[in-house]
Design a protein around this motif. Structure first.
Motif, PDB file in Angstrom:
ATOM      1  N   THR A  68      -0.999  28.660 -14.293  1.00  0.00           N
ATOM      2  CA  THR A  68      -1.987  28.195 -14.082  1.00  0.00           C
ATOM      3  C   THR A  68      -2.096  27.231 -16.048  1.00  0.00           C
ATOM      4  O   THR A  68      -3.236  26.395 -15.952  1.00  0.00           O
ATOM      5  CB  THR A  68      -3.145  28.230 -13.633  1.00  0.00           C
ATOM      6  OG1 THR A  68      -3.335  30.305 -15.053  1.00  0.00           O
ATOM      7  CG2 THR A  68      -2.833  28.870 -12.536  1.00  0.00           C
ATOM      8  N   GLY A  69      -1.849  27.901 -16.924  1.00  0.00           N
ATOM      9  CA  GLY A  69      -1.263  27.197 -18.310  1.00  0.00           C
ATOM     10  C   GLY A  69      -0.707  27.841 -19.215  1.00  0.00           C
ATOM     11  O   GLY A  69       0.585  28.483 -19.082  1.00  0.00           O
ATOM     12  N   ILE A 109      -0.388  21.764 -13.333  1.00  0.00           N
ATOM     13  CA  ILE A 109      -1.090  22.666 -14.415  1.00  0.00           C
ATOM     14  C   ILE A 109      -2.020  21.206 -15.292  1.00  0.00           C
ATOM     15  O   ILE A 109      -1.835  20.451 -15.607  1.00  0.00           O
ATOM     16  CB  ILE A 109      -0.230  23.670 -15.071  1.00  0.00           C
ATOM     17  CG1 ILE A 109       0.773  24.458 -14.690  1.00  0.00           C
ATOM     18  CG2 ILE A 109      -0.665  24.141 -16.345  1.00  0.00           C
ATOM     19  CD1 ILE A 109       2.055  24.844 -15.150  1.00  0.00           C
ATOM     20  N   ARG A 110      -3.521  22.385 -16.108  1.00  0.00           N
ATOM     21  CA  ARG A 110      -3.959  21.548 -16.571  1.00  0.00           C
ATOM     22  C   ARG A 110      -4.600  21.438 -17.943  1.00  0.00           C
ATOM     23  O   ARG A 110      -5.467  21.130 -17.973  1.00  0.00           O
ATOM     24  CB  ARG A 110      -5.454  21.808 -15.781  1.00  0.00           C
ATOM     25  CG  ARG A 110      -5.192  20.816 -14.600  1.00  0.00           C
ATOM     26  CD  ARG A 110      -5.117  19.482 -14.344  1.00  0.00           C
ATOM     27  NE  ARG A 110      -4.645  18.386 -13.337  1.00  0.00           N
ATOM     28  CZ  ARG A 110      -3.638  18.199 -12.603  1.00  0.00           C
ATOM     29  NH1 ARG A 110      -2.611  18.157 -12.695  1.00  0.00           N
ATOM     30  NH2 ARG A 110      -3.309  17.182 -11.588  1.00  0.00           N
ATOM     31  N   GLY A 160      -3.838  13.451 -16.324  1.00  0.00           N
ATOM     32  CA  GLY A 160      -5.249  14.896 -16.386  1.00  0.00           C
ATOM     33  C   GLY A 160      -5.058  16.333 -17.215  1.00  0.00           C
ATOM     34  O   GLY A 160      -5.479  16.988 -15.947  1.00  0.00           O
ATOM     35  N   ILE A 161      -4.600  16.910 -17.966  1.00  0.00           N
ATOM     36  CA  ILE A 161      -4.210  17.442 -18.881  1.00  0.00           C
ATOM     37  C   ILE A 161      -5.415  17.732 -20.027  1.00  0.00           C
ATOM     38  O   ILE A 161      -4.928  17.224 -21.075  1.00  0.00           O
ATOM     39  CB  ILE A 161      -2.578  17.864 -19.538  1.00  0.00           C
ATOM     40  CG1 ILE A 161      -1.693  17.737 -17.823  1.00  0.00           C
ATOM     41  CG2 ILE A 161      -2.178  19.171 -19.648  1.00  0.00           C
ATOM     42  CD1 ILE A 161      -0.373  17.916 -18.454  1.00  0.00           C
ATOM     43  N   LYS A 235     -10.632  27.449 -24.212  1.00  0.00           N
ATOM     44  CA  LYS A 235     -11.135  26.260 -24.515  1.00  0.00           C
ATOM     45  C   LYS A 235     -10.936  25.564 -23.797  1.00  0.00           C
ATOM     46  O   LYS A 235     -11.564  24.611 -22.692  1.00  0.00           O
ATOM     47  CB  LYS A 235     -11.541  25.558 -25.900  1.00  0.00           C
ATOM     48  CG  LYS A 235     -11.604  24.343 -26.260  1.00  0.00           C
ATOM     49  CD  LYS A 235     -13.262  24.810 -25.898  1.00  0.00           C
ATOM     50  CE  LYS A 235     -14.241  25.107 -26.753  1.00  0.00           C
ATOM     51  NZ  LYS A 235     -16.029  25.104 -26.763  1.00  0.00           N
ATOM     52  N   LEU A 236      -9.543  25.781 -23.732  1.00  0.00           N
ATOM     53  CA  LEU A 236      -8.665  24.363 -22.814  1.00  0.00           C
ATOM     54  C   LEU A 236      -8.743  24.602 -21.420  1.00  0.00           C
ATOM     55  O   LEU A 236      -8.988  23.578 -20.425  1.00  0.00           O
ATOM     56  CB  LEU A 236      -7.304  24.416 -23.169  1.00  0.00           C
ATOM     57  CG  LEU A 236      -6.746  23.971 -24.301  1.00  0.00           C
ATOM     58  CD1 LEU A 236      -4.555  23.946 -24.398  1.00  0.00           C
ATOM     59  CD2 LEU A 236      -7.412  22.335 -24.600  1.00  0.00           C
ATOM     60  N   ALA A 237      -8.956  26.092 -20.909  1.00  0.00           N
ATOM     61  CA  ALA A 237      -8.821  26.481 -20.285  1.00  0.00           C
ATOM     62  C   ALA A 237     -10.440  25.867 -19.762  1.00  0.00           C
ATOM     63  O   ALA A 237     -10.727  25.785 -18.153  1.00  0.00           O
ATOM     64  CB  ALA A 237      -8.702  27.705 -19.544  1.00  0.00           C
ATOM     65  N   GLU A 238     -11.034  25.954 -19.942  1.00  0.00           N
ATOM     66  CA  GLU A 238     -12.918  25.791 -19.777  1.00  0.00           C
ATOM     67  C   GLU A 238     -12.738  24.682 -19.547  1.00  0.00           C
ATOM     68  O   GLU A 238     -13.578  23.366 -18.590  1.00  0.00           O
ATOM     69  CB  GLU A 238     -13.635  26.069 -20.872  1.00  0.00           C
ATOM     70  CG  GLU A 238     -14.308  25.580 -21.388  1.00  0.00           C
ATOM     71  CD  GLU A 238     -15.877  25.890 -22.368  1.00  0.00           C
ATOM     72  OE1 GLU A 238     -16.928  25.379 -23.089  1.00  0.00           O
ATOM     73  OE2 GLU A 238     -16.177  26.907 -23.549  1.00  0.00           O
ATOM     74  N   TRP A 239     -12.610  23.424 -20.200  1.00  0.00           N
ATOM     75  CA  TRP A 239     -12.140  22.760 -20.437  1.00  0.00           C
ATOM     76  C   TRP A 239     -11.770  22.295 -19.050  1.00  0.00           C
ATOM     77  O   TRP A 239     -12.426  20.841 -18.234  1.00  0.00           O
ATOM     78  CB  TRP A 239     -11.562  21.753 -21.286  1.00  0.00           C
ATOM     79  CG  TRP A 239     -12.737  21.364 -22.564  1.00  0.00           C
ATOM     80  CD1 TRP A 239     -13.864  21.881 -23.057  1.00  0.00           C
ATOM     81  CD2 TRP A 239     -11.696  20.578 -23.893  1.00  0.00           C
ATOM     82  NE1 TRP A 239     -14.039  21.331 -24.541  1.00  0.00           N
ATOM     83  CE2 TRP A 239     -13.253  21.013 -25.073  1.00  0.00           C
ATOM     84  CE3 TRP A 239     -10.313  20.642 -24.635  1.00  0.00           C
ATOM     85  CZ2 TRP A 239     -12.623  21.111 -26.269  1.00  0.00           C
ATOM     86  CZ3 TRP A 239     -10.624  20.343 -25.502  1.00  0.00           C
ATOM     87  CH2 TRP A 239     -11.786  20.664 -26.391  1.00  0.00           C
TER      88      TRP A 239
END
Length: 331
Positions: A68-69, A109-110, A160-161, A235-239
């Protein structure tokens, strides 16, 4: 979250894996083992042996491990070699990144974290290098890192990543001896190798416009660097979780300059070597001073380096002594 860490069996990559696992994150390592060592991958962490240039391996790994990341550290990083083999470096570093981003976008994956470098700045004529300092890389290696940043940001906007580009300054030290750097490409291991031969450290030029005439650099402990990756990945996962596909570019340094002569003196003091350094002519392309501004990463991620230069040297020396059989040189 399950993070794919490319290059996770390498010097920096293995520290990032260790820090992510310690922080409670689930990780999977992808490494072609061209310079990495599978013994660095912790027990229980899946290791996929393969290249980011292999789309089939990427698709299979992402699918099977429910990735997922992505934290992308794989790549070639020898400046001298990049000058001799620019096509190889662009193939490995830029085309490899393009293939990886294609797999990431296709899988939905975002979040994506990219290992960049202060080499994108070239020879900045400033006291502190900020993220707004115009990039002007001096080598094909630095060019591939800058092109990689452009590609990461463009793909993030298009697909959208949430993305981050981390610009490393001079990395040294080791969290444990078995994770130490085994490449003789940077000042600290180069001096260690000279000591092993009974020779004094080599200083390339002592006529720079600096207080002691030698170049000034910003050194960062690899353990601090790894913790910065944890903060950025979270932070990326939060966004991404909030549907915010932002991009972040930050320096990773201490914001403190150390001259080559100061570093050499400390290396001798802390390792018990008293050979006088040997001053040789300047190397082409060496800027007089490159020191990071670390304000943005502190503001955005709440991160600040904890280790000083002495800790870097002591831990690097312990690692050097433990890994002499694995040392490799720039080709």
């Amino acid at each position: 979250m399950t993070f794919l860490i490319t290059g996770g069996a390498g010097y920096i990559g293995s520290h990032v894996v260790r820090a992510m696992v310690a922080a409670g994150e689930k990780v999977v390592v992808l490494d072609d083992l061209s310079t990495g060592n599978e013994d660095r991958v912790p027990e229980g962490v899946p290791l996929v042996i393969g290249s980011v240039l292999d789309r089939l391996v990427l698709d299979q790994t992402i699918r099977e491990h429910k990735i997922t990341g992505v934290v992308h550290l794989a790549g070639k990083k020898q400046v001298g070699e990049s000058v001799e083999k620019p096509l190889y470096y662009y193939h490995e570093n830029v085309e490899g990144l393009q293939v990886l981003l294609g797999a990431v976008a296709a899988a939905g994956i975002r979040n994506f974290l990219f290992s960049s470098s202060a080499s994108v700045y070239g020879m900045p004529d400033v006291d502190l290098v900020t993220e707004q300092t115009p990039p002007a890389p001096l080598s094909p290696y630095g060019e591939t890192k800058l092109a990689g940043e452009w590609l990461v940001r463009a793909a993030g906007k298009a697909h959208g990543i949430a993305t981050a580009c981390l610009r490393y300054f001079n990395v040294a030290g080791a969290a444990t001896p078995e994770l130490a750097d085994t490449g003789v490409f940077n000042l600290v291991p180069m001096v260690f190798e000279r000591y092993d031969r009974g020779e004094g450290a080599r200083i390339f030029g002592d006529d720079y416009p600096t207080p002691d005439g030698t170049c000034i650099r910003d050194y960062i402990h690899v353990e601090d660097l790894a913790e910065a990756h944890v903060a950025a990945a979270r932070k990326l996962a939060e966004w991404a979780g909030a549907g915010e596909y932002k991009d972040l570019t930050v320096n990773i340094g201490r914001g403190e300059g150390v001259s080559v002569r100061e570093m050499v003196d400390l290396l001798g003091e802390l390792t018990g070597h008293d050979q006088a350094p040997v001053v040789t002519p300047r190397r082409p392309g060496d800027p007089a001073k490159v020191v990071a501004s670390a304000d943005r990463i502190a503001a955005e991620l709440g991160w600040k380096a904890r280790h000083d230069v002495r800790e870097m040297i002591v831990s690097a020396w312990a690692g050097w002594q433990a890994n002499k059989s694995l040392v490799h040189h720039e080709r």
